[in-house]
Design a protein around this motif. Structure first.
Motif, PDB file in Angstrom:
ATOM      1  N   ILE A 165       0.839  -1.202   0.000  1.00 17.62           N
ATOM      2  CA  ILE A 165       0.000   0.000   0.000  1.00 17.62           C
ATOM      3  C   ILE A 165       0.875   1.253   0.000  1.00 17.62           C
ATOM      4  O   ILE A 165       0.630   2.196  -0.773  1.00 17.62           O
ATOM      5  CB  ILE A 165      -0.943  -0.002   1.221  1.00 17.62           C
ATOM      6  CG1 ILE A 165      -1.990  -1.114   1.078  1.00 17.62           C
ATOM      7  CG2 ILE A 165      -1.630   1.352   1.376  1.00 17.62           C
ATOM      8  CD1 ILE A 165      -2.806  -1.349   2.332  1.00 17.62           C
ATOM      9  N   ARG A 166       1.903   1.270   0.844  1.00 14.40           N
ATOM     10  CA  ARG A 166       2.804   2.437   0.872  1.00 14.40           C
ATOM     11  C   ARG A 166       3.483   2.627  -0.470  1.00 14.40           C
ATOM     12  O   ARG A 166       3.624   3.757  -0.958  1.00 14.40           O
ATOM     13  CB  ARG A 166       3.837   2.265   1.993  1.00 14.40           C
ATOM     14  CG  ARG A 166       3.270   2.353   3.397  1.00 14.40           C
ATOM     15  CD  ARG A 166       4.372   2.462   4.431  1.00 14.40           C
ATOM     16  NE  ARG A 166       5.195   1.263   4.491  1.00 14.40           N
ATOM     17  CZ  ARG A 166       4.945   0.218   5.276  1.00 14.40           C
ATOM     18  NH1 ARG A 166       3.883   0.223   6.055  1.00 14.40           N
ATOM     19  NH2 ARG A 166       5.744  -0.832   5.287  1.00 14.40           N
ATOM     20  N   GLN A 167       3.902   1.536  -1.096  1.00 15.85           N
ATOM     21  CA  GLN A 167       4.558   1.629  -2.394  1.00 15.85           C
ATOM     22  C   GLN A 167       3.590   2.065  -3.486  1.00 15.85           C
ATOM     23  O   GLN A 167       3.975   2.765  -4.428  1.00 15.85           O
ATOM     24  CB  GLN A 167       5.198   0.277  -2.751  1.00 15.85           C
ATOM     25  CG  GLN A 167       6.390  -0.096  -1.880  1.00 15.85           C
ATOM     26  CD  GLN A 167       7.477   0.957  -1.906  1.00 15.85           C
ATOM     27  OE1 GLN A 167       7.932   1.357  -2.969  1.00 15.85           O
ATOM     28  NE2 GLN A 167       7.889   1.413  -0.738  1.00 15.85           N
ATOM     29  N   HIS A 168       2.325   1.659  -3.386  1.00 15.91           N
ATOM     30  CA  HIS A 168       1.315   2.122  -4.347  1.00 15.91           C
ATOM     31  C   HIS A 168       1.244   3.651  -4.339  1.00 15.91           C
ATOM     32  O   HIS A 168       1.281   4.293  -5.397  1.00 15.91           O
ATOM     33  CB  HIS A 168      -0.074   1.575  -3.989  1.00 15.91           C
ATOM     34  CG  HIS A 168      -0.244   0.103  -4.210  1.00 15.91           C
ATOM     35  ND1 HIS A 168       0.458  -0.608  -5.163  1.00 15.91           N
ATOM     36  CD2 HIS A 168      -1.067  -0.803  -3.599  1.00 15.91           C
ATOM     37  CE1 HIS A 168       0.078  -1.868  -5.135  1.00 15.91           C
ATOM     38  NE2 HIS A 168      -0.835  -2.009  -4.196  1.00 15.91           N
ATOM     39  N   TYR A 169       1.123   4.215  -3.137  1.00 11.39           N
ATOM     40  CA  TYR A 169       1.024   5.671  -3.026  1.00 11.39           C
ATOM     41  C   TYR A 169       2.282   6.347  -3.590  1.00 11.39           C
ATOM     42  O   TYR A 169       2.193   7.351  -4.306  1.00 11.39           O
ATOM     43  CB  TYR A 169       0.836   6.087  -1.565  1.00 11.39           C
ATOM     44  CG  TYR A 169      -0.499   5.720  -0.961  1.00 11.39           C
ATOM     45  CD1 TYR A 169      -1.696   6.066  -1.585  1.00 11.39           C
ATOM     46  CD2 TYR A 169      -0.570   5.042   0.249  1.00 11.39           C
ATOM     47  CE1 TYR A 169      -2.919   5.737  -1.027  1.00 11.39           C
ATOM     48  CE2 TYR A 169      -1.796   4.711   0.825  1.00 11.39           C
ATOM     49  CZ  TYR A 169      -2.959   5.064   0.175  1.00 11.39           C
ATOM     50  OH  TYR A 169      -4.177   4.732   0.735  1.00 11.39           O
ATOM     51  N   ASN A 170       3.443   5.806  -3.272  1.00  6.18           N
ATOM     52  CA  ASN A 170       4.700   6.396  -3.761  1.00  6.18           C
ATOM     53  C   ASN A 170       4.776   6.364  -5.278  1.00  6.18           C
ATOM     54  O   ASN A 170       5.162   7.349  -5.917  1.00  6.18           O
ATOM     55  CB  ASN A 170       5.894   5.656  -3.163  1.00  6.18           C
ATOM     56  CG  ASN A 170       6.055   5.884  -1.674  1.00  6.18           C
ATOM     57  OD1 ASN A 170       5.542   6.869  -1.132  1.00  6.18           O
ATOM     58  ND2 ASN A 170       6.748   4.992  -0.993  1.00  6.18           N
ATOM     59  N   CYS A 171       4.409   5.219  -5.856  1.00  6.72           N
ATOM     60  CA  CYS A 171       4.455   5.083  -7.319  1.00  6.72           C
ATOM     61  C   CYS A 171       3.467   6.027  -7.992  1.00  6.72           C
ATOM     62  O   CYS A 171       3.776   6.626  -9.033  1.00  6.72           O
ATOM     63  CB  CYS A 171       4.158   3.642  -7.733  1.00  6.72           C
ATOM     64  SG  CYS A 171       5.555   2.513  -7.587  1.00  6.72           S
ATOM     65  N   MET A 172       2.281   6.160  -7.411  1.00  5.98           N
ATOM     66  CA  MET A 172       1.275   7.025  -8.011  1.00  5.98           C
ATOM     67  C   MET A 172       1.682   8.492  -7.955  1.00  5.98           C
ATOM     68  O   MET A 172       1.452   9.252  -8.905  1.00  5.98           O
ATOM     69  CB  MET A 172      -0.070   6.819  -7.303  1.00  5.98           C
ATOM     70  CG  MET A 172      -0.717   5.499  -7.644  1.00  5.98           C
ATOM     71  SD  MET A 172      -2.259   5.225  -6.758  1.00  5.98           S
ATOM     72  CE  MET A 172      -2.784   3.671  -7.512  1.00  5.98           C
ATOM     73  N   GLU A 173       2.287   8.896  -6.855  1.00  9.68           N
ATOM     74  CA  GLU A 173       2.751  10.280  -6.750  1.00  9.68           C
ATOM     75  C   GLU A 173       3.855  10.556  -7.771  1.00  9.68           C
ATOM     76  O   GLU A 173       3.861  11.596  -8.429  1.00  9.68           O
ATOM     77  CB  GLU A 173       3.247  10.566  -5.333  1.00  9.68           C
ATOM     78  CG  GLU A 173       3.626  12.024  -5.110  1.00  9.68           C
ATOM     79  CD  GLU A 173       3.934  12.344  -3.660  1.00  9.68           C
ATOM     80  OE1 GLU A 173       4.258  13.505  -3.374  1.00  9.68           O
ATOM     81  OE2 GLU A 173       3.843  11.425  -2.810  1.00  9.68           O
ATOM     82  N   GLU A 174       4.790   9.619  -7.906  1.00 11.06           N
ATOM     83  CA  GLU A 174       5.854   9.770  -8.898  1.00 11.06           C
ATOM     84  C   GLU A 174       5.275   9.743 -10.316  1.00 11.06           C
ATOM     85  O   GLU A 174       5.728  10.491 -11.196  1.00 11.06           O
ATOM     86  CB  GLU A 174       6.878   8.657  -8.733  1.00 11.06           C
ATOM     87  CG  GLU A 174       8.008   8.665  -9.758  1.00 11.06           C
ATOM     88  CD  GLU A 174       8.839   9.938  -9.716  1.00 11.06           C
ATOM     89  OE1 GLU A 174       9.468  10.257 -10.747  1.00 11.06           O
ATOM     90  OE2 GLU A 174       8.860  10.614  -8.665  1.00 11.06           O
TER      91      GLU A 174
END
Length: 243
Positions: free
Chosen positions: A59-68
């Motif tokens: 979940i944390r990585q999803h948010y990071n990828c989407m922001e990038e």
């Protein structure tokens, strides 16, 4: 053994047993305290099941990828927000403050926001921010989360298998629409993998979305399911992520 020696041995043994009983009593309390603190480091990894740790990491990585992903979209589509400072503020609002207050879409569910992001006239100029809002809401709804710091999950069974499959389909739908949805002049709403003047083809968007889909696929597998076969047509709609 003398009487004094015997008494000392009994006293020492009693103290040792008392310390052991105290330690055994404190361990459950320590676990509860750590759980209440919500700290991902230290002992929590021991007290939390491995499947939950994996899902929380995803979940944390999803948010990071989407922001990038949105940051790169802005670079390729500067017309949607020419002010560099405002770009950063919008992404911070979407992914950190969990709100995009200058748009009526802020209170709508993810499938409606994503639909608007690819519509002919969304009524909001910044399509990149709108897409980012829809993507972030998708993760919130698909995993039943309130953000990357939401650590209330006890077991991965709390995550709905059906919603994960719908989420997988919706993200795949976004990936497809980026390549084909265009305006009346046949210009894509979002420039992504168009070649740069030097002929370089930027595949970073594909990689970021593929990473997200791969993690969702892993979470579906952990829940005992198989990812849906996604075959799109122009009339395909985004699924609602509420049961």
């Amino acid at each position: 053994m003398s009487s004094l020696t015997t008494d000392l041995w009994r006293l020492t043994t009693a103290k040792a047993l008392g310390k052991i009983r105290l330690l055994l009593f404190m361990i459950p309390a320590l676990g509860l305290a750590l759980g209440a603190c919500g700290n991902r480091g230290g002992m929590e990894g021991i007290l939390t099941s491995s499947d939950v740790l994996i899902v929380q990491h995803h979940i944390r990585q999803h948010y990071n990828c989407m922001e990038e992903f949105c940051r790169r979209l802005y670079l390729k589509n500067p017309k949607y927000e020419t002010d560099l400072k405002k770009r950063g503020q919008k992404l911070d609002s979407i992914f950190k403050k969990r709100s995009l207050s200058d748009t009526p879409y802020d209170k709508l569910p993810s499938h409606e926001v994503l639909t608007a992001a690819f519509s002919a006239d969304p009524g909001y100029h910044d399509r990149v921010a709108l897409l980012g809002l829809g993507l972030r809401k998708s993760i919130d709804e698909g995993y039943g989360q309130k953000g990357p710091e939401d650590n209330k999950m006890v077991t991965s069974l709390q995550v709905s298998l059906e919603l994960l499959k719908r989420l997988y389909s919706n993200i795949s739908q976004v990936k497809w629409r980026l390549k084909v949805y265009h305006d009346t002049r046949h210009k894509l709403y979002y420039l992504t993998n168009a070649k740069a003047p030097d002929g370089h083809l930027n595949m970073g968007y594909e990689i970021l979305l593929t990473k997200i889909l791969t993690r969702i696929e892993d979470d579906i597998y952990m829940r005992g399911g198989n990812p849906p076969n996604v075959i799109f047509k122009m009339s395909t709609m985004f699924f609602t992520l509420f049961l």
